[in-house]
Write an enzyme that holds these catalytic residues in place. Structure first.
Site, short mmCIF file in Angstrom:
data_model
loop_
_atom_site.label_atom_id
_atom_site.label_comp_id
_atom_site.label_asym_id
_atom_site.label_seq_id
_atom_site.Cartn_x
_atom_site.Cartn_y
_atom_site.Cartn_z
N GLY A 79 0.83 -1.21 0.00
CA GLY A 79 0.00 0.00 0.00
C GLY A 79 0.86 1.25 0.00
O GLY A 79 2.10 1.18 -0.10
N SER A 105 -5.15 -2.30 5.60
CA SER A 105 -6.54 -1.81 5.66
C SER A 105 -6.75 -0.76 4.58
O SER A 105 -5.86 0.04 4.32
CB SER A 105 -6.85 -1.13 7.01
OG SER A 105 -8.20 -0.66 7.02
N ALA A 157 -0.86 -0.19 13.04
CA ALA A 157 -1.11 1.11 12.42
C ALA A 157 -2.56 1.48 12.70
O ALA A 157 -3.46 1.03 12.00
CB ALA A 157 -0.84 1.03 10.92
N TYR A 201 -14.63 1.79 9.30
CA TYR A 201 -13.19 2.02 9.47
C TYR A 201 -12.87 2.38 10.91
O TYR A 201 -11.99 1.77 11.54
CB TYR A 201 -12.75 3.13 8.52
CG TYR A 201 -11.26 3.42 8.54
CD1 TYR A 201 -10.33 2.46 8.16
CD2 TYR A 201 -10.78 4.67 8.93
CE1 TYR A 201 -8.96 2.74 8.16
CE2 TYR A 201 -9.42 4.95 8.94
CZ TYR A 201 -8.52 3.99 8.55
OH TYR A 201 -7.17 4.26 8.56
N LYS A 252 -10.75 -0.01 13.52
CA LYS A 252 -9.46 0.37 14.10
C LYS A 252 -9.56 0.43 15.62
O LYS A 252 -8.59 0.10 16.31
CB LYS A 252 -9.00 1.72 13.53
CG LYS A 252 -8.55 1.65 12.08
CD LYS A 252 -7.23 0.85 11.94
CE LYS A 252 -6.67 0.95 10.52
NZ LYS A 252 -5.44 0.16 10.36
N THR A 263 -1.81 11.61 6.03
CA THR A 263 -0.47 11.47 5.45
C THR A 263 -0.58 11.52 3.94
O THR A 263 -1.58 11.08 3.37
CB THR A 263 0.14 10.12 5.91
OG1 THR A 263 0.18 10.12 7.34
CG2 THR A 263 1.53 9.92 5.37
#
Ligand code: UDP
Length: 314
Positions: A11, A77, A116, A147, A151, A177
């Site tokens: 990824g 993910s 992460a 999501y 997480k 990011t």
């Protein structure tokens, strides 16, 4: 040198992590089902004898993958809102079952395991900037919940393995990011604005554009992740991100300026539950890792623009 397993290693962020760890002489096994990752992101290291790529959905298990691994980075993910809205069930399964399967490998091999996680665990935050001690404001039935809750579950699973099985764990909460290897159709603001500007298309600011984000260049982020892995602070999540905050309208204007584009800004509807502001408090990362971002927004955006120019051939 330590043997490393990276889930989601092809990824956007995972592939930069593969590069850094290989350059330090580690052997790296990258597992990815390519749902949002791409072989192209790791094609330049495919011939490196220290690199192994396994196409696999981690939800189907990792038991047969030979270790032992010293370090396990769990990066897998979908992470862009349009991606996880398109793949909500896959996102939930990866964060839950996929996290268990990855934790099982780390526990088997007595590896250090790094999760992460994400600033999305704070939801639409009521405190600003966000500190790691804030428990968050997540809508458990909203469109982003696949999501956010995956997480949050992954963090809970990681802590449960640490407490009940003694797994050596680290948790990083990654804020927005950007950088090379984002997909052209990734859907996130930086990728959309740059690709629209480079192609002379309208720049789609959602809502009035007053919502804020704080953008971290990928090389800074990867440095923070590696420092966290090497640190001795298990059980304590650490925010990683760049605290320089801006509105999305400001970002759109900056992209127009840096690309020299003639695109206009248009306003589309704001997605449901879109966080109104986001900015990491990185005091903990500064104190415990001696880490802070170094790449200025202009420099990072210019590198990202150059990458998208090449991708689009414009
Ligand atoms: N956004 C936007 N236009 C776009 C894509 C995103 O205005 O084409 C906005 C989005 O509504 C959000 C912010 O930019 O407020 C950051 O969105 P992104 O998808 O990059 O990441 P998020 O922080 O929401 O996960």
């Amino acid at each position: 040198m330590p043997a490393i397993l990276i889930t989601g290693g092809s990824g956007f962020i995972g592939s930069h992590l593969c590069d850094k760890l290989l350059s330090e002489g580690h052997s790296v096994t990258c597992v990815d089902n390519l749902i949002t990752g791409s072989r192209k992101n790791v094609s330049h290291i495919a011939g490196n004898p220290g690199f192994r790529f396994i196409e696999r959905d981690i939800v189907n298990g990792l038991d047969d993958i030979k270790g032992p691994f010293d370090l396990v980075f769990h990066m897998a993910s979908p992470a862009s809102p349009p991606d996880y809205l398109r793949h909500p069930i896959e996102t939930l399964l990866t964060g839950s079952i996929g996290t268990h399967k990855t934790l099982d490998v780390a526990t088997r091999d007595k590896s250090v395991f790094l999760l992460a996680s994400t600033s999305e665990v704070y939801g639409d935050p009521e405190i600003h900037p966000q500190t790691e001690t804030y428990w968050g404001n997540v809508n458990s039935i909203g469109p982003r919940s696949c999501y956010d809750e995956a997480k949050r579950y992954a963090e809970a699973a990681t802590m449960a393995y640490h407490r009940s099985r003694g797994t050596d764990i680290r948790i990083v909460r990654i804020f927005n990011t950007y950088g090379p290897r984002m997909r052209v159709n990734d859907g996130r603001a930086v990728a959309n604005f740059i690709c629209q500007a480079l192609q002379g298309e309208d720049i789609t600011v959602y809502g009035d554009g007053s919502q804020t984000r704080s953008l971290c260049f990928v090389s800074d982020l990867v440095e923070g992740i590696v420092r966290m892995m090497k640190s001795g602070s298990p059980g304590v999540p650490v925010n990683l991100g760049n605290p320089v905050e801006m509105t999305m309208l400001e970002l759109a204007e900056m992209v127009i300026k840096f690309t020299g584009s003639k695109s206009r800004i248009i306003h589309n509807s704001l997605p449901e539950d879109d966080p109104k502001k986001r900015k990491p408090d990185i005091s903990r990362a500064r104190e415990s890792l001696g880490w802070e971002p170094k790449v200025k927004l202009e420099e990072g955006l210019m590198k990202t623009i150059a990458y998208f120019r090449a991708e689009l051939g414009v």
